[in-house]
Design an enzyme around this catalytic site. Structure first.
Site, mmCIF file in Angstrom:
data_model
loop_
_atom_site.group_PDB
_atom_site.id
_atom_site.type_symbol
_atom_site.label_atom_id
_atom_site.label_comp_id
_atom_site.label_asym_id
_atom_site.label_seq_id
_atom_site.Cartn_x
_atom_site.Cartn_y
_atom_site.Cartn_z
ATOM 1 N N ASP A 193 0.879 -1.182 0.000
ATOM 2 C CA ASP A 193 0.000 0.000 0.000
ATOM 3 C C ASP A 193 0.910 1.224 0.000
ATOM 4 O O ASP A 193 2.128 1.104 0.075
ATOM 5 C CB ASP A 193 -0.944 0.009 1.209
ATOM 6 C CG ASP A 193 -2.263 0.709 0.895
ATOM 7 O OD1 ASP A 193 -3.321 0.053 0.833
ATOM 8 O OD2 ASP A 193 -2.242 1.953 0.676
ATOM 9 N N ASN A 251 -5.275 -4.310 -6.995
ATOM 10 C CA ASN A 251 -6.540 -3.812 -6.458
ATOM 11 C C ASN A 251 -6.520 -2.347 -6.041
ATOM 12 O O ASN A 251 -7.574 -1.725 -5.889
ATOM 13 C CB ASN A 251 -6.889 -4.709 -5.250
ATOM 14 C CG ASN A 251 -7.883 -4.107 -4.326
ATOM 15 O OD1 ASN A 251 -9.078 -4.106 -4.630
ATOM 16 N ND2 ASN A 251 -7.420 -3.574 -3.197
ATOM 17 N N TYR A 291 -13.483 7.664 -13.625
ATOM 18 C CA TYR A 291 -13.516 6.377 -12.913
ATOM 19 C C TYR A 291 -14.051 5.280 -13.828
ATOM 20 O O TYR A 291 -13.479 4.190 -13.922
ATOM 21 C CB TYR A 291 -14.379 6.518 -11.655
ATOM 22 C CG TYR A 291 -14.350 5.308 -10.747
ATOM 23 C CD1 TYR A 291 -13.281 5.104 -9.870
ATOM 24 C CD2 TYR A 291 -15.379 4.370 -10.761
ATOM 25 C CE1 TYR A 291 -13.246 3.998 -9.033
ATOM 26 C CE2 TYR A 291 -15.348 3.263 -9.926
ATOM 27 C CZ TYR A 291 -14.279 3.077 -9.056
ATOM 28 O OH TYR A 291 -14.243 1.968 -8.229
ATOM 29 N N THR A 305 -16.844 -0.022 2.341
ATOM 30 C CA THR A 305 -15.417 0.207 2.645
ATOM 31 C C THR A 305 -15.245 1.713 2.893
ATOM 32 O O THR A 305 -16.160 2.502 2.604
ATOM 33 C CB THR A 305 -14.504 -0.182 1.450
ATOM 34 O OG1 THR A 305 -14.681 0.791 0.410
ATOM 35 C CG2 THR A 305 -14.777 -1.575 0.927
HETATM 36 N N1 LIG Z 1 -15.939 -0.031 -2.418
HETATM 37 C C1 LIG Z 1 -16.631 -0.204 -3.531
HETATM 38 O O1 LIG Z 1 -17.870 -0.068 -3.550
HETATM 39 C C2 LIG Z 1 -15.934 -0.596 -4.804
HETATM 40 C C3 LIG Z 1 -16.729 -0.986 -5.888
HETATM 41 C C4 LIG Z 1 -16.121 -1.368 -7.067
HETATM 42 C C5 LIG Z 1 -14.744 -1.341 -7.181
HETATM 43 N N2 LIG Z 1 -13.993 -0.938 -6.117
HETATM 44 C C6 LIG Z 1 -12.550 -0.940 -6.293
HETATM 45 O O2 LIG Z 1 -11.980 -1.789 -5.316
HETATM 46 C C7 LIG Z 1 -10.638 -1.369 -5.052
HETATM 47 C C8 LIG Z 1 -10.457 -1.255 -3.557
HETATM 48 O O3 LIG Z 1 -11.351 -0.268 -3.077
HETATM 49 P P1 LIG Z 1 -11.850 -0.188 -1.573
HETATM 50 O O4 LIG Z 1 -13.295 0.049 -1.610
HETATM 51 O O5 LIG Z 1 -11.304 -1.313 -0.789
HETATM 52 O O6 LIG Z 1 -11.167 1.200 -1.164
HETATM 53 P P2 LIG Z 1 -10.269 1.652 0.075
HETATM 54 O O7 LIG Z 1 -10.147 3.111 -0.079
HETATM 55 O O8 LIG Z 1 -10.801 1.065 1.326
HETATM 56 O O9 LIG Z 1 -8.860 0.942 -0.240
HETATM 57 C C9 LIG Z 1 -8.066 1.337 -1.307
HETATM 58 C C10 LIG Z 1 -6.617 1.139 -0.906
HETATM 59 O O10 LIG Z 1 -5.803 1.454 -2.049
HETATM 60 C C11 LIG Z 1 -4.699 2.205 -1.580
HETATM 61 N N3 LIG Z 1 -4.161 3.027 -2.656
HETATM 62 C C12 LIG Z 1 -4.729 4.101 -3.262
HETATM 63 N N4 LIG Z 1 -3.906 4.639 -4.154
HETATM 64 C C13 LIG Z 1 -2.776 3.885 -4.143
HETATM 65 C C14 LIG Z 1 -1.559 3.939 -4.841
HETATM 66 N N5 LIG Z 1 -1.304 4.908 -5.735
HETATM 67 N N6 LIG Z 1 -0.631 2.995 -4.592
HETATM 68 C C15 LIG Z 1 -0.852 2.025 -3.673
HETATM 69 N N7 LIG Z 1 -1.984 1.925 -2.953
HETATM 70 C C16 LIG Z 1 -2.937 2.846 -3.195
HETATM 71 C C17 LIG Z 1 -5.251 3.060 -0.448
HETATM 72 O O11 LIG Z 1 -4.207 3.546 0.395
HETATM 73 C C18 LIG Z 1 -6.183 2.070 0.233
HETATM 74 O O12 LIG Z 1 -5.521 1.320 1.242
HETATM 75 C C19 LIG Z 1 -10.436 -0.094 -5.838
HETATM 76 O O13 LIG Z 1 -9.782 -0.390 -7.061
HETATM 77 C C20 LIG Z 1 -11.858 0.375 -6.111
HETATM 78 O O14 LIG Z 1 -11.930 1.184 -7.263
HETATM 79 C C21 LIG Z 1 -14.553 -0.568 -4.928
#
Ligand SMILES: NC(=O)c1ccc[n+]([C@@H]2O[C@H](COP(=O)([O-])OP(=O)(O)OC[C@H]3O[C@@H](n4cnc5c(N)ncnc54)[C@H](O)[C@@H]3O)[C@@H](O)[C@H]2O)c1
Length: 255
Positions: free
Chosen positions: A38, A91, A162, A197
Site C-alpha cells: 500500500d 486492487n 472512474y 469500505t
Molecule cells: N468499495 C466499492 O464499492 C468498490 C466498488 C467497485 C470497485 N472498487 C474498487 O476496489 C478497489 C479497492 O477499493 P476499496 O473500496 O477497498 O477502497 P479503500 O479506499 O478502502 O482501499 C483502497 C486502498 O488502495 C490504496 N491506494 C490508493 N492509491 C494507491 C496507490 N497509488 N498505490 C498504492 N496503494 C494505493 C489506499 O491507500 C487504500 O488502502 C479499488 O480499485 C476500487 O476502485 C470498490
C-alpha cells in the site's frame, strides 16, 4: 484440512484497507504467504498484524502503484521474501472524490483529476502486470486478478474518469489473458458492486437510499464477499477461467 492456496505466494496492492485487506486475510486463511502493499508501510503493517494474529505469514511493502520504480521494487521484495509469485491481486484504486471535486460532468473535469484517477486505477494495474508477468513466466504459470468494478461494465453519470479507468482495466485484463494463456498465466478481473469500505462511506451517507434502490439484494456488499471470489479466481479451482470480468454485485448489473 488444506487451504485453496497452500504453498502459494501472493501479492495484494491496496492491501491496507477495504477489499484489499479482506482479500489479504482470505489469502492467508487459505494458506498463502502474503505480501501486503500500500502507499504507506505502516498502514500495510496493520494488515500484516491481522494476518499474523490468525497464524498466517505476511510482509508489508510501501509502494505507490503509479510509480514504476516502486512497483518493480514491490515485486522484487516479494521475491526476496517468498522466492516466488503465484497470485497477484492488483486492487489499489481511488474514487473520483479522491482526485478532485465530485458531481462533475465530462466537460467540467479538470485534466489533473482525470489523470490522477487513470494513473492509479489503470496505469497502476498495467505497471503491476508488467512487473509480475515475467516472474510468472519464469515459474511457468500464475494467476492475476485485477479490480475493475460495475463501473467497468456500464456508464455512471458524473464518474467519467472512474468509469473509463475501470472499462480500461477490463480491456487490459482480456488482452493480457489472450497474450499469456500460452504461459499458463490466467488473468481475470473482479467487478464489485457497491461495497462497504472507507471508499464508499461518504457516498453512502449522502445518497445510500438511491444506491441501494439499484441493488436487487438491497444491501451493500461486504469486502469479504469480494475476497471469496478473488480467492477462487486465484486458485487452481478456477483453472479454466481466464479473461473473465467476474461480477460480485448483489445483482446490480443483471438489470
Ligand atoms: N468499495 C466499492 O464499492 C468498490 C466498488 C467497485 C470497485 N472498487 C474498487 O476496489 C478497489 C479497492 O477499493 P476499496 O473500496 O477497498 O477502497 P479503500 O479506499 O478502502 O482501499 C483502497 C486502498 O488502495 C490504496 N491506494 C490508493 N492509491 C494507491 C496507490 N497509488 N498505490 C498504492 N496503494 C494505493 C489506499 O491507500 C487504500 O488502502 C479499488 O480499485 C476500487 O476502485 C470498490
Amino acid at each position: 484440512m488444506t487451504g485453496l492456496l497452500d504453498g502459494k505466494a501472493a501479492l495484494v496492492t491496496g492491501g491496507a484497507s477495504g477489499i484489499g485487506r479482506a482479500t489479504a486475510l482470505a489469502y492467508a486463511r487459505e494458506g498463502a504467504l502474503v505480501a501486503v502493499a500500500d502507499r504507506s508501510e505502516a498502514a500495510a503493517q496493520a494488515t500484516v498484524a491481522m494476518i499474523n494474529a490468525i497464524g498466517g505469514q505476511a510482509i508489508a511493502i510501501a509502494a505507490d502503484v503509479t510509480r514504476e520504480d516502486d512497483v518493480a521494487a514491490m515485486v522484487a521484495r516479494t521475491l526476496i521474501a517468498f522466492g516466488r509469485l503465484d497470485c497477484a491481486f492488483n486492487n489499489a484504486g481511488i474514487a473520483p472524490f479522491q482526485a478532485g471535486p465530485t458531481g462533475q460532468r465530462t466537460h467540467e473535469l479538470a485534466e489533473s483529476s482525470w489523470a490522477a484517477v487513470l494513473a492509479v486505477n489503470l496505469t497502476g494495474v498495467f505497471l503491476c502486470m508488467k512487473h509480475q508477468i515475467p516472474q510468472m513466466q519464469r515459474q511457468n504459470g500464475g494467476a492475476i486478478v485485477n479490480t475493475a468494478s460495475i463501473a467497468g461494465l456500464v456508464g455512471l453519470p458524473m464518474s467519467g474518469a472512474y468509469v473509463a479507468s475501470k472499462h480500461g482495466v477490463i480491456g487490459l485484463t482480456k488482452s493480457a489473458a489472450l497474450e499469456y494463456a500460452q504461459d499458463r498465466i490466467r488473468v481475470n478481473a473482479v467487478c464489485p458492486g457497491y461495497i462497504q469500505t472507507p471508499m464508499t462511506t461518504e457516498t453512502v451517507q449522502r445518497r445510500g437510499d438511491e444506491l441501494l434502490g439499484k441493488v436487487p439484494a438491497h444491501r451493500l456488499g461486504q469486502p469479504e464477499e469480494i475476497a471469496e471470489a478473488v480467492v477462487w479466481l486465484s486458485s487452481d479451482r478456477a483453472s479454466f477461467v481466464t479473461g473473465s470480468a467476474y461480477t460480485v454485485d448483489g445483482g446490480y448489473s443483471a438489470a
